[in-house]
Design a protein around this motif. Sequence first.
Motif, PDB file in Angstrom:
ATOM      1  N   ALA A 300      57.486  42.371  51.527  1.00 38.62           N
ATOM      2  CA  ALA A 300      57.181  41.785  50.075  1.00 38.62           C
ATOM      3  C   ALA A 300      56.904  40.129  50.056  1.00 38.62           C
ATOM      4  CB  ALA A 300      57.982  42.295  49.093  1.00 38.62           C
ATOM      5  N   ASP A 301      57.999  39.422  50.723  1.00 40.14           N
ATOM      6  CA  ASP A 301      58.002  38.070  50.819  1.00 40.14           C
ATOM      7  C   ASP A 301      56.728  37.286  51.428  1.00 40.14           C
ATOM      8  OD1 ASP A 301      60.289  38.169  49.308  1.00 40.14           O
ATOM      9  OD2 ASP A 301      61.773  37.957  51.311  1.00 40.14           O
ATOM     10  N   ALA A 302      56.322  37.910  52.637  1.00 34.66           N
ATOM     11  CA  ALA A 302      55.279  37.367  53.522  1.00 34.66           C
ATOM     12  C   ALA A 302      53.860  37.573  52.713  1.00 34.66           C
ATOM     13  CB  ALA A 302      55.168  38.026  54.747  1.00 34.66           C
ATOM     14  N   THR A 303      53.973  38.906  52.028  1.00 33.80           N
ATOM     15  CA  THR A 303      52.517  39.228  51.225  1.00 33.80           C
ATOM     16  C   THR A 303      52.784  38.187  50.172  1.00 33.80           C
ATOM     17  OG1 THR A 303      52.783  41.342  52.003  1.00 33.80           O
ATOM     18  CG2 THR A 303      51.662  40.868  49.922  1.00 33.80           C
ATOM     19  N   ALA A 304      53.663  37.821  49.596  1.00 33.24           N
ATOM     20  CA  ALA A 304      53.782  36.938  48.251  1.00 33.24           C
ATOM     21  C   ALA A 304      53.039  35.632  48.700  1.00 33.24           C
ATOM     22  CB  ALA A 304      54.924  36.835  47.662  1.00 33.24           C
ATOM     23  N   GLU A 305      53.288  35.076  50.110  1.00 30.88           N
ATOM     24  CA  GLU A 305      52.735  34.007  50.214  1.00 30.88           C
ATOM     25  C   GLU A 305      50.955  33.901  50.161  1.00 30.88           C
ATOM     26  OE1 GLU A 305      52.306  30.652  53.989  1.00 30.88           O
ATOM     27  OE2 GLU A 305      53.304  32.869  54.048  1.00 30.88           O
ATOM     28  N   TRP A 306      50.412  35.113  50.691  1.00 28.33           N
ATOM     29  CA  TRP A 306      49.030  35.545  50.620  1.00 28.33           C
ATOM     30  C   TRP A 306      48.600  35.488  49.191  1.00 28.33           C
ATOM     31  CZ3 TRP A 306      45.860  36.461  54.847  1.00 28.33           C
ATOM     32  CH2 TRP A 306      46.421  36.493  56.228  1.00 28.33           C
ATOM     33  N   ARG A 307      49.395  36.238  48.313  1.00 29.90           N
ATOM     34  CA  ARG A 307      49.024  36.364  47.109  1.00 29.90           C
ATOM     35  C   ARG A 307      48.935  35.020  46.108  1.00 29.90           C
ATOM     36  NH1 ARG A 307      51.135  41.231  43.366  1.00 29.90           N
ATOM     37  NH2 ARG A 307      49.957  41.038  41.597  1.00 29.90           N
ATOM     38  N   THR A 308      49.699  34.111  46.421  1.00 35.18           N
ATOM     39  CA  THR A 308      49.675  32.836  45.801  1.00 35.18           C
ATOM     40  C   THR A 308      48.695  32.031  46.251  1.00 35.18           C
ATOM     41  OG1 THR A 308      52.373  32.750  45.742  1.00 35.18           O
ATOM     42  CG2 THR A 308      51.313  30.509  45.608  1.00 35.18           C
ATOM     43  N   LEU A 309      48.127  32.092  47.527  1.00 35.27           N
ATOM     44  CA  LEU A 309      47.120  31.412  48.001  1.00 35.27           C
ATOM     45  C   LEU A 309      45.582  32.040  47.552  1.00 35.27           C
ATOM     46  CD1 LEU A 309      48.042  30.692  51.471  1.00 35.27           C
ATOM     47  CD2 LEU A 309      47.885  29.096  49.872  1.00 35.27           C
ATOM     48  N   SER A 310      45.901  33.264  46.729  1.00 38.48           N
ATOM     49  CA  SER A 310      44.685  33.805  46.385  1.00 38.48           C
ATOM     50  C   SER A 310      44.292  33.504  45.070  1.00 38.48           C
ATOM     51  CB  SER A 310      44.749  35.431  46.803  1.00 38.48           C
ATOM     52  OG  SER A 310      45.532  35.939  45.773  1.00 38.48           O
ATOM     53  N   GLN A 311      45.177  32.841  44.381  1.00 35.38           N
ATOM     54  CA  GLN A 311      44.984  32.514  42.898  1.00 35.38           C
ATOM     55  C   GLN A 311      43.673  31.782  42.585  1.00 35.38           C
ATOM     56  OE1 GLN A 311      46.435  34.090  40.067  1.00 35.38           O
ATOM     57  NE2 GLN A 311      44.985  32.782  39.076  1.00 35.38           N
ATOM     58  N   PRO A 312      43.147  30.920  43.429  1.00 36.33           N
ATOM     59  CA  PRO A 312      41.699  30.189  43.210  1.00 36.33           C
ATOM     60  C   PRO A 312      40.797  31.139  43.063  1.00 36.33           C
ATOM     61  CG  PRO A 312      43.357  28.889  44.603  1.00 36.33           C
ATOM     62  CD  PRO A 312      43.772  30.243  44.267  1.00 36.33           C
ATOM     63  N   ILE A 313      40.762  32.401  43.687  1.00 30.73           N
ATOM     64  CA  ILE A 313      39.704  33.344  43.583  1.00 30.73           C
ATOM     65  C   ILE A 313      39.598  33.887  42.163  1.00 30.73           C
ATOM     66  CG2 ILE A 313      38.828  35.382  44.724  1.00 30.73           C
ATOM     67  CD1 ILE A 313      39.089  33.121  46.615  1.00 30.73           C
ATOM     68  N   TYR A 314      40.630  34.076  41.617  1.00 28.89           N
ATOM     69  CA  TYR A 314      40.520  34.436  40.114  1.00 28.89           C
ATOM     70  C   TYR A 314      39.963  33.263  39.182  1.00 28.89           C
ATOM     71  CZ  TYR A 314      43.376  38.651  40.917  1.00 28.89           C
ATOM     72  OH  TYR A 314      44.065  39.827  41.249  1.00 28.89           O
ATOM     73  N   ASP A 315      40.336  32.321  39.529  1.00 33.19           N
ATOM     74  CA  ASP A 315      39.922  31.103  38.713  1.00 33.19           C
ATOM     75  C   ASP A 315      38.570  30.746  38.893  1.00 33.19           C
ATOM     76  OD1 ASP A 315      42.596  30.868  37.913  1.00 33.19           O
ATOM     77  OD2 ASP A 315      43.048  29.074  39.697  1.00 33.19           O
ATOM     78  N   ASN A 316      38.027  31.020  40.160  1.00 26.67           N
ATOM     79  CA  ASN A 316      36.491  30.619  40.172  1.00 26.67           C
ATOM     80  C   ASN A 316      35.735  31.829  39.783  1.00 26.67           C
ATOM     81  OD1 ASN A 316      37.147  28.111  41.660  1.00 26.67           O
ATOM     82  ND2 ASN A 316      37.419  29.080  43.539  1.00 26.67           N
ATOM     83  N   TRP A 317      36.301  33.161  39.945  1.00 20.57           N
ATOM     84  CA  TRP A 317      35.472  34.359  39.397  1.00 20.57           C
ATOM     85  C   TRP A 317      35.506  34.372  37.910  1.00 20.57           C
ATOM     86  CZ3 TRP A 317      36.676  38.859  36.722  1.00 20.57           C
ATOM     87  CH2 TRP A 317      35.890  39.884  36.787  1.00 20.57           C
ATOM     88  N   LEU A 318      36.240  33.699  37.220  1.00 18.83           N
ATOM     89  CA  LEU A 318      36.255  33.852  35.788  1.00 18.83           C
ATOM     90  C   LEU A 318      35.466  32.677  35.512  1.00 18.83           C
ATOM     91  CD1 LEU A 318      40.339  33.723  34.841  1.00 18.83           C
ATOM     92  CD2 LEU A 318      38.409  35.733  34.465  1.00 18.83           C
ATOM     93  N   ALA A 319      35.383  31.603  36.094  1.00 15.39           N
ATOM     94  CA  ALA A 319      34.237  30.562  35.613  1.00 15.39           C
ATOM     95  C   ALA A 319      32.731  31.115  35.985  1.00 15.39           C
ATOM     96  CB  ALA A 319      34.549  29.252  36.532  1.00 15.39           C
ATOM     97  N   ASP A 320      32.682  31.784  37.005  1.00  8.19           N
ATOM     98  CA  ASP A 320      31.340  32.478  37.473  1.00  8.19           C
ATOM     99  C   ASP A 320      30.784  33.584  36.242  1.00  8.19           C
ATOM    100  OD1 ASP A 320      29.360  32.876  39.333  1.00  8.19           O
ATOM    101  OD2 ASP A 320      30.070  34.940  39.613  1.00  8.19           O
ATOM    102  N   MET A 321      31.866  34.224  36.093  1.00  9.51           N
ATOM    103  CA  MET A 321      31.520  35.309  34.885  1.00  9.51           C
ATOM    104  C   MET A 321      31.230  34.728  33.615  1.00  9.51           C
ATOM    105  SD  MET A 321      31.697  38.072  36.492  1.00  9.51           S
ATOM    106  CE  MET A 321      32.088  39.411  35.395  1.00  9.51           C
ATOM    107  N   ALA A 322      31.825  33.556  33.324  1.00  9.64           N
ATOM    108  CA  ALA A 322      31.603  33.081  32.022  1.00  9.64           C
ATOM    109  C   ALA A 322      30.116  32.363  32.065  1.00  9.64           C
ATOM    110  CB  ALA A 322      32.503  31.621  31.867  1.00  9.64           C
ATOM    111  N   GLU A 323      29.713  32.012  33.420  1.00 11.29           N
ATOM    112  CA  GLU A 323      28.347  31.501  33.393  1.00 11.29           C
ATOM    113  C   GLU A 323      27.339  32.617  33.114  1.00 11.29           C
ATOM    114  OE1 GLU A 323      27.645  29.614  37.072  1.00 11.29           O
ATOM    115  OE2 GLU A 323      29.125  27.800  36.713  1.00 11.29           O
ATOM    116  N   LYS A 324      27.933  33.867  33.517  1.00 14.60           N
ATOM    117  CA  LYS A 324      26.785  34.838  33.334  1.00 14.60           C
ATOM    118  C   LYS A 324      27.077  35.708  31.988  1.00 14.60           C
ATOM    119  CE  LYS A 324      26.765  36.543  38.257  1.00 14.60           C
ATOM    120  NZ  LYS A 324      27.285  35.421  39.015  1.00 14.60           N
ATOM    121  N   GLY A 325      27.982  34.686  31.093  1.00  8.41           N
ATOM    122  CA  GLY A 325      28.071  35.251  29.691  1.00  8.41           C
ATOM    123  C   GLY A 325      28.964  36.552  29.806  1.00  8.41           C
ATOM    124  N   LYS A 326      29.873  36.726  30.359  1.00  9.68           N
ATOM    125  CA  LYS A 326      30.549  37.889  30.512  1.00  9.68           C
ATOM    126  C   LYS A 326      32.231  37.406  30.516  1.00  9.68           C
ATOM    127  CE  LYS A 326      27.759  40.670  33.348  1.00  9.68           C
ATOM    128  NZ  LYS A 326      27.521  41.750  32.465  1.00  9.68           N
TER     129      LYS A 326
END
Length: 348
Positions: A300-326
């Motif tokens: 769980a601890d090692a996985t948490a590091e990967w999870r933290t590093l993946s947060q920008p994927i969410y931010d970029n996806w949200l921005a991309d969806m906003a551009e698509k009007g979603k």
Amino acid sequence: MTTRRMLLGAVGAAAMMAMGATSAMAQEVTLKLHQFLPAQANVPKLILDPWADSIEEASGGRIKIDRFPSMQLGGKPPELMDQAIDGVADIVWTVVGYTPGRYPSTEVFELPFMMTNARAVSHAYWEMFDKHLKDTEFKDVKILGTWVHGPGMIHTADPVETPDDLQGMKIRGGSRSVNALLTQLGATPVGMPVPAVPEGLSKGVIDGTTIPWEVTAALKVPELVENHTEFTGKALYTLTFVLAMNKEKFDSLPADLQKVIDDKSGLEFSVFAGGTQSDADGPSREMALDLGNNVITLDADATAEWRTLSQPIYDNWLADMAEKGKDGQALIDEATMLIEKYTPQYEK
């Protein structure tokens, strides 16, 4: 005598018409099912064939489904959805991510560390498809099933325990979201359909691949790489699939045959498909262990590091969806709520 001949002729004609009608009733339609995996792979063998067989049986032989594996009708895997829309095939099974950005709302299930188990996520996927996507993003096809595979993981020539280990590696990704994640983690993503993975590994075009356990056996991945990295808790990723039918073909069927197909498709089938695919992970994992391969299970601890590093994927996806009007955040919130709702129901 003439009257007798006329009577006999009329009886014979009636008999032939009856035989013709019986033959027509026995098989009213033949459907072509097209997909990209070999016939002996788990998805066709354990999911698509049983589904097709059940429809043939329930229709009393009036529907026949011819199966074409390994792109036997021509084209490449990313063309499958267009083949269903255009009628090249009547039914296709495909990875939604093979057409990046075309069905953007489905990507909510492919975001890093969203997935709990395949049954719960497939249930949530169908529910959101039925509510939001049926008459919008998928309006050009008749969708028969929506599901995801088991926990996505990494298979590499060299061991991967931390994100730093991925630096400079060329890793095959199965979707736009997975490729974005690989880039974020320092790898070089290489887009290629699943059937191309063995050649890519054997020729050194890629150093590893992201796929679930279940398909590794059919692709002989454990014979081509020796290291397999899996995660604790929610999965690194998953991919979305659809079983899609040409809309005009479905609409042309008699109402009772449409009902046969509908009765064997939908939510229950989607949960079955996702669960069946995930259940096949175990045997494939055992095959890798039997070969003496190195299975790295991050705690769980090692996985948490990967999870933290993946947060920008969410931010970029949200921005991309906003551009698509979603409203991407609304999709994340709904998907998360449904996954949390159904996960306890399907936990073993």
